[in-house]
Design an enzyme around this catalytic site. Sequence first.
Site, PDB file in Angstrom:
ATOM      1  CD  GLU A 273      -2.747   3.071  -7.461  1.00  0.00           C
ATOM      2  OE1 GLU A 273      -3.606   2.619  -7.931  1.00  0.00           O
ATOM      3  OE2 GLU A 273      -2.031   2.699  -6.580  1.00  0.00           O
TER       4      GLU A 273
ATOM      5  NE  ARG B  48      -4.219  -1.743  -0.122  1.00  0.00           N
ATOM      6  CZ  ARG B  48      -4.308  -2.842  -0.563  1.00  0.00           C
ATOM      7  NH1 ARG B  48      -3.107  -3.126  -1.569  1.00  0.00           N
ATOM      8  NH2 ARG B  48      -5.254  -3.652  -0.765  1.00  0.00           N
TER       9      ARG B  48
ATOM     10  CG  HIS C 250      -2.192  -1.075  -7.743  1.00  0.00           C
ATOM     11  ND1 HIS C 250      -3.180  -0.232  -7.084  1.00  0.00           N
ATOM     12  CD2 HIS C 250      -2.068  -2.065  -7.392  1.00  0.00           C
ATOM     13  CE1 HIS C 250      -3.461  -0.691  -5.793  1.00  0.00           C
ATOM     14  NE2 HIS C 250      -2.973  -1.923  -5.905  1.00  0.00           N
TER      15      HIS C 250
END
Length: 324
Positions: A267, A238, A286
């Site tokens: 993001e 994270r 990601h």
Amino acid sequence: MRLRCAVLDDYQDVALSMADWSSVLDAVDVVPVQKHIADQEAVAEAVGDCEIVVIMRERTPFPASLFARLPRLKLLVTTGMRNASVDLEAAARHGVTVCGTASSSEPPAELTWALILGLARHVVRESTAVRDGGPWQSTVGTDLHGRRLGLLGLGRTGTKVARVGLAFGMDVAAWSRNLTAERAEAEGARLASSKEELLETSDFVSVHLVLSDRTRGLLGAPELRRMRPTAYLVNTSRAAIVDQAALADALRGGWIAGAGVDVFEEEPLGPDHPFRTLPNLLATPHLGYVTRRNYEGYYQQVVEDIHAFLTGEPTRLLNAPKPA
């Protein structure tokens, strides 16, 4: 009356092809949304008439203020059985059932090693040079064998990363607040005496912790300065566990040799974000959980969750909605 279901952040336009949706299509119109919608008002406008919304992990947060804007929403399905970006209590207050799905820990462990190896052998730089007619061998790689791999967290993903490190002949150490020496030794690792010792003695530090009040900002400027200037940091867990501004300073200032990052507080990253241009940062968008097997599992269980909700027997519940 038919229901409407929005599938948010279906970046690759694969949600409908990764599972058999036939069990719910008689009652539900499914609308995939490929483009990320960052603004909360825009999210509310896009899904305001939907009774069902499917979200991919933590790409689109659902705070209390968003639930208040969605009076028609009855079911929210998130991939994974944990989603820190969803206010479960607010969902319950608004009568929204929240369900999850299973998620595999193998894909992020595999990507962790892709980043470690990419950093150690300068894969992107050397591959780009081959394609662009650049210099033939301009870097000297970093060995893994005999080097120390320091793991912050030794849970489902961390243990898998540890086993690969051992296979490479690395000395594996681990630390977290609740980790015991016996638990570490069972995975072939040594318990570091402290977070500080782990950072100071490791050649590669990899983050595998759950984001919580205790882990948020766990690695800031003081911690990054403890790392060796030849060491690498990898984060596939994270973003908020590592102070993003401090990491950028560490990479610019040479506090560490480089970093591999798959998670970001913003993001998608903005076009001018410094992480897009730092030469010693290996960044991926990601991808940790983005594999065919994981997606097939996610979306098949999303369909199961929707079907179960329609039959009045919701499954994989993450909250207990209050009756209207």
